[in-house]
Design a protein around this motif. Structure first.
Motif, PDB file in Angstrom:
ATOM      1  N   GLN A 224       0.820  -1.209   0.000  1.00 39.63           N
ATOM      2  CA  GLN A 224       0.000   0.000   0.000  1.00 39.63           C
ATOM      3  C   GLN A 224       0.858   1.265   0.000  1.00 39.63           C
ATOM      4  N   ALA A 225       2.047   1.203   0.603  1.00 38.14           N
ATOM      5  CA  ALA A 225       2.970   2.343   0.554  1.00 38.14           C
ATOM      6  C   ALA A 225       3.438   2.578  -0.878  1.00 38.14           C
ATOM      7  N   PHE A 226       3.697   1.477  -1.614  1.00 39.82           N
ATOM      8  CA  PHE A 226       4.072   1.596  -3.022  1.00 39.82           C
ATOM      9  C   PHE A 226       2.904   2.154  -3.833  1.00 39.82           C
ATOM     10  N   LYS A 227       1.703   1.652  -3.552  1.00 39.35           N
ATOM     11  CA  LYS A 227       0.524   2.068  -4.311  1.00 39.35           C
ATOM     12  C   LYS A 227       0.205   3.531  -4.094  1.00 39.35           C
ATOM     13  N   ALA A 228       0.428   4.010  -2.885  1.00 42.62           N
ATOM     14  CA  ALA A 228       0.171   5.421  -2.597  1.00 42.62           C
ATOM     15  C   ALA A 228       1.094   6.325  -3.409  1.00 42.62           C
ATOM     16  N   ALA A 229       2.341   5.901  -3.589  1.00 43.74           N
ATOM     17  CA  ALA A 229       3.301   6.701  -4.358  1.00 43.74           C
ATOM     18  C   ALA A 229       3.081   6.565  -5.858  1.00 43.74           C
ATOM     19  N   CYS A 230       2.640   5.365  -6.292  1.00 48.40           N
ATOM     20  CA  CYS A 230       2.477   5.089  -7.731  1.00 48.40           C
ATOM     21  C   CYS A 230       1.179   4.324  -7.960  1.00 48.40           C
ATOM     22  N   PRO A 231       0.044   5.008  -8.030  1.00 49.78           N
ATOM     23  CA  PRO A 231      -1.264   4.345  -8.120  1.00 49.78           C
ATOM     24  C   PRO A 231      -1.458   3.483  -9.361  1.00 49.78           C
ATOM     25  N   ALA A 232      -0.739   3.778 -10.455  1.00 52.30           N
ATOM     26  CA  ALA A 232      -0.944   3.046 -11.706  1.00 52.30           C
ATOM     27  C   ALA A 232       0.056   1.911 -11.909  1.00 52.30           C
ATOM     28  N   ALA A 233       0.897   1.632 -10.923  1.00 48.82           N
ATOM     29  CA  ALA A 233       1.906   0.590 -11.056  1.00 48.82           C
ATOM     30  C   ALA A 233       1.527  -0.636 -10.218  1.00 48.82           C
ATOM     31  N   TYR A 234       2.028  -1.798 -10.643  1.00 49.81           N
ATOM     32  CA  TYR A 234       1.858  -3.012  -9.854  1.00 49.81           C
ATOM     33  C   TYR A 234       2.562  -2.833  -8.511  1.00 49.81           C
ATOM     34  N   SER A 235       1.838  -3.030  -7.417  1.00 51.10           N
ATOM     35  CA  SER A 235       2.452  -2.910  -6.095  1.00 51.10           C
ATOM     36  C   SER A 235       2.707  -4.267  -5.456  1.00 51.10           C
ATOM     37  N   TYR A 236       1.992  -5.300  -5.947  1.00 51.77           N
ATOM     38  CA  TYR A 236       2.248  -6.681  -5.516  1.00 51.77           C
ATOM     39  C   TYR A 236       1.739  -7.600  -6.627  1.00 51.77           C
ATOM     40  N   ALA A 237       1.946  -8.896  -6.501  1.00 53.28           N
ATOM     41  CA  ALA A 237       1.751  -9.828  -7.611  1.00 53.28           C
ATOM     42  C   ALA A 237       0.353  -9.827  -8.213  1.00 53.28           C
TER      43      ALA A 237
END
Length: 261
Positions: A224-237
């Motif tokens: 979710q930390a990755f998703k918050a920074a990059c909403p359009a990118a894969y954050s997990y599998a």
């Protein structure tokens, strides 16, 4: 004479559409056989060493790695026949070791010891650009995404040339928001951010074993930390719903490192 001229005119009128049809067919065949191209732009303040890896059933590209100075651009062509799938990434902090003569990189090193990666993939953490092209002329969809499943080293975007097709991107600085236990440091600076799978190797974070299905493996506080920074990118599998993009008819895929936010 009048009858003769009329016959000639009718013959010309008959042949002209056939000629146009043949030319049109040749142009269409030429377009169908033309390879999709990839363009690369480095908008980072530092150089990068691009890596390219074809999928297991896809032919290798003409170059599997190359240097790209800050502000520079370059290009590659995909194979002109059949579908193609592969990944692109940027290595950073690369230098040649004076003792061994081998190239080594601070992030996303492919381990070849050279600018070319020669079929080797990157060591995580790395931001990946993933592209799967439909066979030329098939009318099928291309698939593309930016993935942080193996962590993050720098921002990337993938933008098709076709109007109406959306860009996939991670333009945010994940390193700045990276949890302390996932940080990769070099000279006191955060140069990359591991994924939780990279850091801990557990089935829960890697979506493997008992967690090997979308239903069993949802987002975590790390993803979710990755998703918050990059909403359009894969954050997990299994982060497919908001992270996989499709396009039909794009001649070029523009891959930009450190795109403007």
């Amino acid at each position: 004479m009048a009858g003769g001229n009329g016959a000639t005119t009718r013959r010309q009128l008959t042949l002209f559409p056939l000629h146009v049809t043949l030319v049109f067919q040749l142009l269409c065949a030429k377009r169908a056989a033309a390879a999709t191209s990839f363009s690369f732009a480095n908008q980072c303040a530092h150089p990068v060493w691009v890596g390219a890896l074809s999928g297991a059933t896809s032919p290798q590209l003409a170059r599997t790695g190359f240097y790209l100075a800050a502000g520079a651009t370059s290009g590659l062509a995909a194979p002109s026949s059949g579908s193609w799938s592969g990944t692109f990434w940027a290595r950073t902090g690369c230098a040649v070791d004076e003792g061994t003569g081998r190239l080594a990189c601070a992030t996303a090193d492919c381990g070849s010891g050279d600018v070319a990666c020669d079929g080797r993939g990157p060591a995580p953490p790395v931001t990946l650009s993933e592209v799967t092209l439909a066979a030329p002329g098939s009318g099928g969809l291309d698939f593309y995404d930016v993935s942080l499943v193996d962590g993050f080293n720098l921002p990337v975007s993938v933008a098709p040339s076709h109007e109406g097709c959306q860009a996939a991107a991670c333009a945010g600085d994940v390193n700045a928001a990276c949890p302390s236990d996932l940080r990769v440091l070099s000279g006191g600076e955060v140069v990359a951010c591991k994924s939780a799978c990279n850091a801990y190797g557990s089935a829960r974070y890697c979506c493997s074993g008992d967690y090997g299905t979308p239903a069993a493996c949802g987002p975590t506080s790390y993803s979710q930390a990755f998703k918050a920074a990059c909403p359009a990118a894969y954050s997990y599998a299994y982060d497919d719903a908001s992270s996989t993009f499709t396009c039909s008819g794009a001649d070029t895929y523009h891959i930009t490192f450190c795109p403007a936010t």
